[in-house]
Design a protein around this motif. Sequence first.
Motif, PDB file in Angstrom:
ATOM      1  N   SER A  17      53.385  55.510  50.808  1.00 35.34           N
ATOM      2  CA  SER A  17      52.050  56.062  50.585  1.00 35.34           C
ATOM      3  C   SER A  17      50.993  55.451  51.497  1.00 35.34           C
ATOM      4  N   ALA A  18      50.993  54.124  51.651  1.00 32.96           N
ATOM      5  CA  ALA A  18      49.942  53.484  52.451  1.00 32.96           C
ATOM      6  C   ALA A  18      49.978  53.983  53.894  1.00 32.96           C
ATOM      7  N   LEU A  19      51.177  54.051  54.482  1.00 37.07           N
ATOM      8  CA  LEU A  19      51.278  54.532  55.858  1.00 37.07           C
ATOM      9  C   LEU A  19      50.979  56.024  55.949  1.00 37.07           C
ATOM     10  N   TYR A  20      51.316  56.778  54.917  1.00 39.72           N
ATOM     11  CA  TYR A  20      50.969  58.203  54.924  1.00 39.72           C
ATOM     12  C   TYR A  20      49.463  58.384  54.955  1.00 39.72           C
ATOM     13  N   PHE A  21      48.753  57.643  54.078  1.00 39.59           N
ATOM     14  CA  PHE A  21      47.302  57.798  54.027  1.00 39.59           C
ATOM     15  C   PHE A  21      46.634  57.325  55.314  1.00 39.59           C
ATOM     16  N   SER A  22      47.198  56.327  55.961  1.00 41.60           N
ATOM     17  CA  SER A  22      46.573  55.814  57.182  1.00 41.60           C
ATOM     18  C   SER A  22      46.979  56.625  58.414  1.00 41.60           C
ATOM     19  N   ARG A  23      48.280  56.913  58.589  1.00 36.30           N
ATOM     20  CA  ARG A  23      48.750  57.543  59.824  1.00 36.30           C
ATOM     21  C   ARG A  23      48.650  59.059  59.801  1.00 36.30           C
ATOM     22  N   VAL A  24      48.857  59.655  58.636  1.00 33.36           N
ATOM     23  CA  VAL A  24      48.860  61.116  58.550  1.00 33.36           C
ATOM     24  C   VAL A  24      47.488  61.644  58.127  1.00 33.36           C
ATOM     25  N   VAL A  25      46.951  61.095  57.027  1.00 28.53           N
ATOM     26  CA  VAL A  25      45.634  61.550  56.557  1.00 28.53           C
ATOM     27  C   VAL A  25      44.529  61.022  57.473  1.00 28.53           C
ATOM     28  N   GLY A  26      44.708  59.810  58.009  1.00 27.73           N
ATOM     29  CA  GLY A  26      43.715  59.251  58.924  1.00 27.73           C
ATOM     30  C   GLY A  26      42.671  58.379  58.261  1.00 27.73           C
ATOM     31  N   LEU A  27      42.961  57.825  57.093  1.00 24.91           N
ATOM     32  CA  LEU A  27      42.020  56.955  56.397  1.00 24.91           C
ATOM     33  C   LEU A  27      42.158  55.523  56.918  1.00 24.91           C
ATOM     34  N   SER A  28      41.060  54.791  56.876  1.00 26.82           N
ATOM     35  CA  SER A  28      41.100  53.381  57.250  1.00 26.82           C
ATOM     36  C   SER A  28      41.633  52.555  56.089  1.00 26.82           C
ATOM     37  N   ALA A  29      42.024  51.323  56.391  1.00 29.93           N
ATOM     38  CA  ALA A  29      42.518  50.440  55.339  1.00 29.93           C
ATOM     39  C   ALA A  29      41.444  50.202  54.277  1.00 29.93           C
ATOM     40  N   ALA A  30      40.177  50.069  54.719  1.00 25.51           N
ATOM     41  CA  ALA A  30      39.092  49.853  53.760  1.00 25.51           C
ATOM     42  C   ALA A  30      38.907  51.066  52.857  1.00 25.51           C
ATOM     43  N   GLU A  31      39.030  52.268  53.417  1.00 26.83           N
ATOM     44  CA  GLU A  31      38.887  53.479  52.606  1.00 26.83           C
ATOM     45  C   GLU A  31      40.027  53.607  51.594  1.00 26.83           C
ATOM     46  N   ILE A  32      41.242  53.278  52.024  1.00 25.20           N
ATOM     47  CA  ILE A  32      42.377  53.345  51.101  1.00 25.20           C
ATOM     48  C   ILE A  32      42.187  52.343  49.959  1.00 25.20           C
ATOM     49  N   GLY A  33      41.800  51.116  50.314  1.00 25.71           N
ATOM     50  CA  GLY A  33      41.593  50.100  49.287  1.00 25.71           C
ATOM     51  C   GLY A  33      40.492  50.465  48.315  1.00 25.71           C
ATOM     52  N   LEU A  34      39.362  50.954  48.831  1.00 24.97           N
ATOM     53  CA  LEU A  34      38.252  51.336  47.966  1.00 24.97           C
ATOM     54  C   LEU A  34      38.634  52.506  47.069  1.00 24.97           C
ATOM     55  N   GLY A  35      39.294  53.504  47.631  1.00 24.54           N
ATOM     56  CA  GLY A  35      39.678  54.666  46.833  1.00 24.54           C
ATOM     57  C   GLY A  35      40.622  54.308  45.703  1.00 24.54           C
TER      58      GLY A  35
END
Length: 422
Positions: A17-35
Motif C-alpha cells: 500500500s505505501a509504495l502504491y500510494f507514493s509511486r502510483v497515486v503520487g502522494l508524498s510521504a507526509a501526505e500518506i502519513g497525515l491521511g
Amino acid sequence: MAQLVNSLGDGAYYVCSALYFSRVVGLSAAEIGLGLTVAWGVGAVAGVPLGHLADRRGPRGTAIGLALATAVSVAAFLMVRSFLPFVLAACVYATAQCGLAAARQSLLAGLVAPDGRTGVLARLQAALNAGLALGAALGGVALHIGSAGSYRAALALDAAAFIGCALLLARLPAPPRAGRAEAPGAGEAVAARPGGSVPGRGAGPAVLRDGPYALVALLNMIMLLRMPLISLAIPLWIAERTTAPGWTVSALLVLNTGAVMLFQVRAASAVRDLPSAVRTVRSGGLLMLASCAAFACTALDAPLWALFAVLLLAAGLQVWGEMRQSAGAWQISFELAPAGRQGQYQGLFGAGVPVARMLGPLVLTASILSWGVPGWLLLGALFLGAGLAMGPAVRWAQRSRPAAPDPVPAGLMPSGPPSTGR
C-alpha cells in the motif's frame, strides 16, 4: 476461515500500500502519513457507535455489512488520484475496519461459551498471522514485478478477500438477542454503581459512562504501543543504531509471525478467568520490559554474532510478552462487558488498536530513536506500569459492574444464549 481469508488480503495490502500510494497515486510521504493518521483517528472514534449498532441490530449482519464496506473502500483506493479522495477513502477504510473488529468480537461472544472465547481468539490470532504471512508473500511478488498493475492487483486481492470474509461470516448462525442494549433486559439484575449510576441508563452507548472499563481499555491501549515495534521502531533502530545486516529485520519478523502461529494457543491456555488473565497481562508487561532492556543493549559495541544473539533474545521476549498480554486482554475485555452490550464494549476496548497505529509511530520514534537507551528503558517501564496497574483497574471494574445472571454451564452449545461468564 473468515479470519484467514481476511488476513491474507491484508498481508498483500500492508506490503504494497505505501509504495502504491507514493509511486502510483503520487502522494508524498507526509501526505500518506497525515491521511492515515486522520483516518485511524476517525476509526477510533467510530468503533463504539458501530459496536453499539451491532448490539442493537445483530452482530452478524453488522459484521457482514462492514466487511463489504471495507471491500468498497479498498476498491476506492484503486481510483484515487489526489490527496483529498485518498483521505476520504482512508477514513471509510479505517471506520469500517474498527467497526468490523467490534462486530466480530460481539458475534464471537454470542456464539461461543464464555470459557471458550479466549481459546477461540488464540486460534483466530494464529490464523491471522498465517494469512498475513501468505499475503505478504503474494505482496512480495507484486513488489518484485514493481509495475502499477501489480500494485493494483495486490489491492484488488484485499478487496476480494473482504468480500470472501463477508460470505463466510454469512454462513455462521445469528446469535440470539440478549435484550436491548439501552437498558437492562427482563430478569437481569443490576447492581447500583458508586454514586447511584447504573450502566445502560441515559442516552448513548452505556460503555461511554463506564469509567472503570474505560480505565482498563486505556491501560490495554498503552500496552498496544508494542504493535509498531516490530514493523517500524525495531527496523529503524537496527538500521540506524546497530551494525547488524539488513536481513536481520526480516529474520525478526519471521520469528515474530511464526511464534504467534505456533504458540499463541498454548500461551492462551493459562487464561481461565479474570485472576489468571490479570496475572498473564502483568507477566506480559514484565517480559516487555526485559525485551526493551535487551534491545537497548544492542547499541553497545559487540561482535556481530553476539549482537545477533541479543537481537534474537530481545525479539523472543517481545513476542512472548505480546502473546501473554493479548491472551489476558481478551479474557478481560469479554468478562467485564455486560451481556447484550458486547459490541459497544469491544468497540471501546478495540479502539486501542487504531490509536496505537495513529500515535505509536510518533511515540516510539521520539522515544527510541531520539533518546536511544534511555528511551528503550522508559518504554519498558511504561509497559510494566500498565501491566501492574491492570490488576487494580480490573478489580475496580468488577466491583462496579452490573450483577451477572447465573452462570451458563460449560457445555453451552453454539446456539445457546450469550453470558457474561461471571
